[in-house]
Design an enzyme around this catalytic site. Structure first.
Site, PDB file in Angstrom:
ATOM      1  N   SER A  31       0.814  -1.214   0.000  1.00 43.22           N
ATOM      2  CA  SER A  31       0.000   0.000   0.000  1.00 43.22           C
ATOM      3  C   SER A  31       0.845   1.262   0.000  1.00 43.22           C
ATOM      4  O   SER A  31       0.325   2.361   0.170  1.00 43.22           O
ATOM      5  CB  SER A  31      -0.916   0.010   1.234  1.00 43.22           C
ATOM      6  OG  SER A  31      -1.739  -1.129   1.239  1.00 43.22           O
ATOM      7  N   GLY A  32       2.147   1.110  -0.159  1.00 38.43           N
ATOM      8  CA  GLY A  32       3.037   2.266  -0.176  1.00 38.43           C
ATOM      9  C   GLY A  32       2.976   3.028   1.128  1.00 38.43           C
ATOM     10  O   GLY A  32       2.894   2.443   2.204  1.00 38.43           O
ATOM     11  N   GLU A  33       3.004   4.347   1.053  1.00 38.28           N
ATOM     12  CA  GLU A  33       3.015   5.173   2.257  1.00 38.28           C
ATOM     13  C   GLU A  33       1.680   5.177   2.993  1.00 38.28           C
ATOM     14  O   GLU A  33       1.588   5.700   4.103  1.00 38.28           O
ATOM     15  CB  GLU A  33       3.415   6.606   1.884  1.00 38.28           C
ATOM     16  CG  GLU A  33       4.853   6.713   1.398  1.00 38.28           C
ATOM     17  CD  GLU A  33       5.246   8.144   1.068  1.00 38.28           C
ATOM     18  OE1 GLU A  33       5.672   8.853   1.989  1.00 38.28           O
ATOM     19  OE2 GLU A  33       5.109   8.531  -0.104  1.00 38.28           O
ATOM     20  N   PRO A  83      -0.381   1.308   7.421  1.00 41.84           N
ATOM     21  CA  PRO A  83      -0.189   1.783   8.794  1.00 41.84           C
ATOM     22  C   PRO A  83       1.198   1.463   9.328  1.00 41.84           C
ATOM     23  O   PRO A  83       1.785   2.246  10.074  1.00 41.84           O
ATOM     24  CB  PRO A  83      -1.274   1.030   9.579  1.00 41.84           C
ATOM     25  CG  PRO A  83      -1.625  -0.149   8.726  1.00 41.84           C
ATOM     26  CD  PRO A  83      -1.424   0.288   7.313  1.00 41.84           C
ATOM     27  N   ASN A  84       1.722   0.293   8.975  1.00 42.69           N
ATOM     28  CA  ASN A  84       3.068  -0.100   9.374  1.00 42.69           C
ATOM     29  C   ASN A  84       3.878  -0.343   8.102  1.00 42.69           C
ATOM     30  O   ASN A  84       3.671  -1.331   7.408  1.00 42.69           O
ATOM     31  CB  ASN A  84       3.040  -1.366  10.232  1.00 42.69           C
ATOM     32  CG  ASN A  84       2.231  -1.153  11.502  1.00 42.69           C
ATOM     33  OD1 ASN A  84       2.588  -0.363  12.363  1.00 42.69           O
ATOM     34  ND2 ASN A  84       1.110  -1.857  11.604  1.00 42.69           N
ATOM     35  N   LEU A  85       4.779   0.554   7.812  1.00 44.32           N
ATOM     36  CA  LEU A  85       5.501   0.504   6.547  1.00 44.32           C
ATOM     37  C   LEU A  85       6.601  -0.552   6.573  1.00 44.32           C
ATOM     38  O   LEU A  85       7.228  -0.800   7.598  1.00 44.32           O
ATOM     39  CB  LEU A  85       6.120   1.867   6.240  1.00 44.32           C
ATOM     40  CG  LEU A  85       5.137   3.025   6.054  1.00 44.32           C
ATOM     41  CD1 LEU A  85       5.890   4.324   5.822  1.00 44.32           C
ATOM     42  CD2 LEU A  85       4.202   2.748   4.892  1.00 44.32           C
ATOM     43  N   VAL A  86       6.833  -1.168   5.418  1.00 44.47           N
ATOM     44  CA  VAL A  86       7.961  -2.086   5.239  1.00 44.47           C
ATOM     45  C   VAL A  86       8.909  -1.471   4.223  1.00 44.47           C
ATOM     46  O   VAL A  86       8.488  -1.062   3.134  1.00 44.47           O
ATOM     47  CB  VAL A  86       7.498  -3.479   4.770  1.00 44.47           C
ATOM     48  CG1 VAL A  86       8.708  -4.398   4.572  1.00 44.47           C
ATOM     49  CG2 VAL A  86       6.529  -4.099   5.781  1.00 44.47           C
ATOM     50  N   LYS A  93      10.350  -3.654   8.963  1.00 44.11           N
ATOM     51  CA  LYS A  93       8.967  -3.265   9.245  1.00 44.11           C
ATOM     52  C   LYS A  93       8.977  -2.245  10.379  1.00 44.11           C
ATOM     53  O   LYS A  93       9.461  -2.532  11.474  1.00 44.11           O
ATOM     54  CB  LYS A  93       8.125  -4.481   9.635  1.00 44.11           C
ATOM     55  CG  LYS A  93       6.663  -4.124   9.900  1.00 44.11           C
ATOM     56  CD  LYS A  93       5.805  -5.367  10.061  1.00 44.11           C
ATOM     57  CE  LYS A  93       4.348  -4.993  10.257  1.00 44.11           C
ATOM     58  NZ  LYS A  93       3.471  -6.175  10.327  1.00 44.11           N
ATOM     59  N   ASP A 139      -3.561 -12.715   9.626  1.00 48.08           N
ATOM     60  CA  ASP A 139      -3.925 -12.160   8.317  1.00 48.08           C
ATOM     61  C   ASP A 139      -3.141 -12.800   7.168  1.00 48.08           C
ATOM     62  O   ASP A 139      -2.532 -12.112   6.351  1.00 48.08           O
ATOM     63  CB  ASP A 139      -3.708 -10.643   8.326  1.00 48.08           C
ATOM     64  CG  ASP A 139      -4.556  -9.928   7.291  1.00 48.08           C
ATOM     65  OD1 ASP A 139      -5.460 -10.571   6.732  1.00 48.08           O
ATOM     66  OD2 ASP A 139      -4.297  -8.743   7.032  1.00 48.08           O
TER      67      ASP A 139
END
Length: 514
Positions: free
Chosen positions: A84-86, A89-92, A106, A200
């Site tokens: 989901s890019g930026e 909620p928790n970016l990788v 992460k 998930d």
């Protein structure tokens, strides 16, 4: 490259990391005093960290926030690999450590894990797992209110990308069966190791490594936050019992596995209720991906459809367990000898050329041949040339401890010259452990001693410490190349040999040797 808090050090044996941290503001002084040794990084589980890396996977350890900040170019948006890019909620992020290892990082939101102890305990539990079909967790960061996980980086995208957003070719049937079995085997392994919950599970959690082999992301083995939801996907894909009580169970994971089987069958993200309607109406073939163009076994497809149907049963107790998944899918593997990258339609991962691109010096030749005897002769002949003129200590610093330390180094030198390498290690360690003076030559010599005693891990650590003290010293890079080769990290070894050769040429042009 001159990074003293090298992540390879912390990846392999963090609890043994040396207490000296050279002063980089004075890099021309390669032996110097060190009044305040820093606290070393420690692994969350020292016993696990002390073990050698398994199958080339580093042991689980702690990273500093500054290390991960540097690896990801200050968490640049260009390094984001989250689907989901930026907006996630928790970016990788992808990142690269000083030892050239690519990592996935992460980064949790600030409030996700307020209790640092709980976060470390959760991460440590996942960090103990090691499996060839898992994108393994190799570390964590718990600096202040920062919470990050560090995993192996998988460069060939996700199952979702290859199934739903492919460009050149769809995934062939045999590869889809391989992916299904791979996930099942990984879940079965995690269950056997006491980690049966996977949060998930979906097509975005399945990754492909350099060879195109499927791997399950370790990030799903931890929730996105202490009190957060276990499922972030559309409610239509969520296990019914989770909707009732908000708890994820091993049976919930099986339900999610069933939704991934539907993805593999259809090439689309079909809600389970719609798929079950088709299955119950005996319209199995309507479920199949039209892009396969009929190139699949009807019998195999029927087995997978029936398995998906069992996984998606409303009552959790009626679903199969992970062993049943493996037992059902294992007989369906029809192309075991065909590499995954071929079936996935991606280029073959190429190793670096085995020979460097520049002419080699005597030291370079010895390192490229892994000729430890020749390296020993060169280091004996070089003596402490690169440490000369840097030992400028005050009279007050010439204490008895200082004299004892230098005596230990002298004993180490005698043992090194006489090829008594275990004794040399003992004496050089005495010199190093005092921490008042730091010598790149001592690290290089002890590195060779470890190699001659068949201990490449500490050899690499010492070679990298030599580089920390003297960032542009070719010998430090040469010793790293040998240690990396001994650890079967062939591409990294070749890169390091090329870098050492380039540095040596530069030094020679500038009038200083290696």
């Amino acid at each position: 490259m001159g990074c003293c808090q090298s992540s390879f050090l912390t990846e392999t044996h963090p609890e043994k990391q040396q207490n000296q941290q050279p002063n980089h503001h004075n890099t021309h002084n390669h032996i110097h005093t060190q009044p305040h040794p820093p606290s070393s990084l420690t692994a969350a589980d020292p016993s696990a960290a002390a073990a050698a890396a398994v199958g080339g996977v580093p042991s689980f350890s702690e990273f500093s926030f500054s290390e991960l900040k540097a690896a990801t170019d200050n968490f640049s948006s260009d390094f984001i690999v989250s689907e989901s890019g930026e907006k996630a909620p928790n970016l990788v992020y992808k990142g690269r450590l000083p030892n050239r290892r690519w990592i996935a990082v992460k980064k949790f939101t600030k409030a996700a894990w307020p209790d640092p102890k709980q976060f470390v305990e959760e991460a440590s539990g996942v960090g103990k797992l090691r499996h060839r079909k898992l994108a393994n967790l190799i570390g964590y960061c718990c600096d202040g209110d920062e919470r990050l996980l560090v995993a192996e980086y998988m460069p060939n995208d996700t199952l979702a990308k290859h199934l739903f957003h492919w460009e050149n070719q769809t995934i062939e049937w045999a590869m889809r069966l391989r992916v299904a079995l791979s996930i099942a085997e990984t879940l079965n392994y995690c269950s056997s190791e006491g980690r049966p919950l996977y949060h998930d599970l979906n097509a975005y959690r399945v990754l492909f490594d350099e060879e195109g082999d499927p791997r399950l992301s370790c990030f799903g083995l931890m929730k996105n936050s202490r009190d957060g939801k276990s499922y972030s996907t559309n409610l239509a894909y969520t296990p019914p019992e989770y909707l009732r009580n908000g708890r994820v169970t091993p049976e919930s994971v099986i339900y999610s596995f069933g939704t991934v089987l539907l993805d593999l069958l259809s090439g689309k993200h079909i809600p389970p209720s719609h798929a079950l309607d088709m299955i119950q109406g005996k319209n199995n073939m309507l479920l199949m991906d039209s892009h396969l163009e009929g190139k699949f076994s009807t019998e195999e497809a029927t087995v997978v459809v029936n398995l998906a149907s069992k996984c998606l049963q409303y009552e959790p107790r009626e679903r199969p367990d992970t062993k049943d998944l493996v037992t059902t899918l294992a007989p369906l593997q029809t192309k075991p000898d065909v590499p995954s990258y071929v079936m996935l339609g991606i280029p073959k991962h190429e190793e670096a050329p085995s020979t460097p691109q520049r002419p080699l010096s005597a030291m370079g030749e010895a390192c490229s041949r892994l000729d430890l005897t020749a390296i020993h002769q060169i280091l004996v002949a070089t003596h402490y040339r690169d440490d000369e003129g840097t030992n400028e200590l005050s009279f007050q610093e010439w204490t008895q401890q200082m004299r004892d330390m230098l005596e230990a180094r002298k004993r180490g030198d005698y043992a090194f010259r006489d090829k008594d390498f275990k004794t040399a290690i003992e004496n050089y360690s005495q010199f190093i452990d005092v921490g008042t003076m730091v010598s790149p030559t001592v690290f290089a010599r002890r590195s060779l001693c470890y190699l001659l005693c068949d201990q490449p891990d500490p050899a690499l650590r010492d070679a990298m410490q030599a580089q920390c003290v003297y960032p542009d010293w070719p010998t430090a890079f040469y010793m790293q190349s040998v240690a990396l080769e001994k650890l079967d990290m062939h591409k990294d070894a070749t890169d390091m040999l090329n870098e050492a050769t380039a540095l040596e040429e530069k030094r020679q042009r500038g009038g200083r040797g290696s």
